[in-house]
Scaffold this motif. Structure first.
Motif, PDB file in Angstrom:
ATOM      1  N   PRO A  66       0.730  -1.284   0.095  1.00  0.00           N
ATOM      2  CA  PRO A  66      -0.065  -0.008   0.075  1.00  0.00           C
ATOM      3  C   PRO A  66       0.980   1.340   0.008  1.00  0.00           C
ATOM      4  O   PRO A  66       1.810   1.531   0.800  1.00  0.00           O
ATOM      5  CB  PRO A  66      -0.722  -0.227   1.353  1.00  0.00           C
ATOM      6  N   PHE A  67       0.502   2.220  -0.762  1.00  0.00           N
ATOM      7  CA  PHE A  67       1.328   3.564  -0.910  1.00  0.00           C
ATOM      8  C   PHE A  67       0.693   4.428   0.095  1.00  0.00           C
ATOM      9  O   PHE A  67      -0.022   5.431   0.044  1.00  0.00           O
ATOM     10  CB  PHE A  67       0.788   4.038  -2.314  1.00  0.00           C
ATOM     11  N   THR A  68       1.251   4.306   1.218  1.00  0.00           N
ATOM     12  CA  THR A  68       0.863   5.025   2.613  1.00  0.00           C
ATOM     13  C   THR A  68       1.780   6.049   2.741  1.00  0.00           C
ATOM     14  O   THR A  68       2.991   6.103   2.305  1.00  0.00           O
ATOM     15  CB  THR A  68       0.933   4.160   3.967  1.00  0.00           C
ATOM     16  N   THR A  69       1.364   6.965   3.448  1.00  0.00           N
ATOM     17  CA  THR A  69       2.263   8.432   3.859  1.00  0.00           C
ATOM     18  C   THR A  69       3.423   7.947   4.439  1.00  0.00           C
ATOM     19  O   THR A  69       4.713   8.211   4.549  1.00  0.00           O
ATOM     20  CB  THR A  69       1.440   9.330   4.517  1.00  0.00           C
ATOM     21  N   ASN A  97      -3.864   8.673  -4.915  1.00  0.00           N
ATOM     22  CA  ASN A  97      -5.012   7.781  -5.217  1.00  0.00           C
ATOM     23  C   ASN A  97      -4.708   6.409  -5.826  1.00  0.00           C
ATOM     24  O   ASN A  97      -5.232   5.824  -6.501  1.00  0.00           O
ATOM     25  CB  ASN A  97      -5.644   8.345  -6.380  1.00  0.00           C
ATOM     26  N   GLY A  98      -3.326   5.892  -5.394  1.00  0.00           N
ATOM     27  CA  GLY A  98      -3.055   4.566  -5.813  1.00  0.00           C
ATOM     28  C   GLY A  98      -3.630   3.654  -4.608  1.00  0.00           C
ATOM     29  O   GLY A  98      -4.291   3.972  -3.615  1.00  0.00           O
ATOM     30  N   ALA A  99      -3.046   2.448  -4.907  1.00  0.00           N
ATOM     31  CA  ALA A  99      -3.573   1.418  -3.973  1.00  0.00           C
ATOM     32  C   ALA A  99      -3.099   1.677  -2.568  1.00  0.00           C
ATOM     33  O   ALA A  99      -1.910   1.743  -2.461  1.00  0.00           O
ATOM     34  CB  ALA A  99      -2.984  -0.036  -4.352  1.00  0.00           C
ATOM     35  N   GLY A 100      -4.049   1.555  -1.697  1.00  0.00           N
ATOM     36  CA  GLY A 100      -3.594   2.152  -0.429  1.00  0.00           C
ATOM     37  C   GLY A 100      -3.535   3.354   0.089  1.00  0.00           C
ATOM     38  O   GLY A 100      -2.826   3.657   1.244  1.00  0.00           O
TER      39      GLY A 100
END
Length: 304
Positions: A66-69, A97-100
């Protein structure tokens, strides 16, 4: 309290925006060559960042969904700790707006934590986004981020939909944070500087090259003084006629009409919410804007 102003060197933050195929990654690497010697790249594009390894020596760290901060922030801090001169983040759009990414997290929080109330979920998402932005801005490296572009639209006074150019796939207002923002054309791969605090570029730049980065570095080494950051505010339309609609409610969400079309109040920055509260034409949205401000304050306080 006051002291004589002096020129200081600074770390520039640059954004390259364009649709798929416009050459954002390649342009970022060319510019990075002129900016510094030790270059790192955060790659979110399935290893595509390594396709240019014959171009120049640089190091790569991959981020996968997931692309989390948190994943972005950790990678930025690792790059800074390792002493890189320039960091390329390719791409920053995935964290939005990517996955995760943040939009997906917001939808999930609305379903699971807030009983379908998407508005309330933003009080958890906004501090995450703000923390990532501040990590980028405060990093002691030159940072080049790439962002995908999308067609932007507005609704005119006669209710017609009008194209108004391209907009980055990111949260509204993020573009105001960068020192320079380049928009890259897909056909000719030429750049225009839609924002430039250095005043080096007269709108049209042409193809980005290492010389583009060198010009920016010379500006930095000359001790050019950075101007104060532009306020991050939603472009709001001044009342011109009583017939214009400035606030509407759809699907339990509140929207306001600005120069860039209808904008969801839940997604606006703190500065933009304050602007809404100061404008009488947005009176119907005042309660929503104030609730968002209160939620952000509570959430930010909890994180701190």
């Amino acid at each position: 309290m006051f002291k004589k102003a002096e020129r200081k060197r600074s770390y520039v933050k640059i954004a390259l925006c364009g649709v798929s195929g416009s050459g954002k990654t390649y342009s970022a690497l060319l510019m990075a060559q002129g900016l510094g010697e030790k270059i790192a790249m955060i790659d979110t594009e399935n290893g595509s960042g390594e396709l240019y390894s014959d171009l120049y020596d640089y190091d790569v760290a991959q981020i996968v969904p997931p692309f989390t901060t948190t994943n972005y922030i950790n990678a930025i801090k690792e790059a800074e700790k390792a002493g890189y001169d320039v960091l390329i983040i390719d791409s920053l759009s995935h964290v939005w707006n990517g996955a995760g990414g943040l939009l997906e997290q917001q939808e999930q929080l609305a379903r699971t934590k807030y009983k379908g109330n998407s508005w309330a979920a933003w009080k958890d998402i906004t501090p995450m986004h703000d923390k990532l932005v501040q990590t980028i801005l405060q990093s002691k490296m030159h940072v080049i981020v790439t962002m995908r572009s999308k067609q932007d639209y507005i609704q005119t006074e006669d209710k017609k939909i009008k194209k108004v150019g391209m907009a980055p796939v990111q949260r509204e207002g993020l573009e105001y944070e960068f020192t320079i923002m380049f928009d890259i054309d897909r056909e000719k791969h030429e750049a225009t500087a839609s924002k430039d605090r250095t005043r080096l570029f007269d709108n049209t730049v042409g193809a980005i090259t290492p010389e583009t980065g060198e010009a920016i570095r010379q500006w930095i080494d000359g001790g050019a003084e950075m101007s104060e950051p532009d306020p991050v505010v939603v472009p709001v339309a001044e009342p011109a006629a009583k017939s214009i609609e400035y606030v509407k409610f759809e699907d339990n969400k509140c929207f306001v009409q600005g120069n860039h079309g209808w904008q969801n109040v839940e997604e606006l920055s703190v500065e933009a919410l304050k602007v809404i509260l100061s404008k009488p034409q947005f009176e119907k949205a005042h309660s929503c804007a104030q609730a968002c401000l209160d939620a952000i304050e509570v959430a930010t306080g909890a994180i701190e």
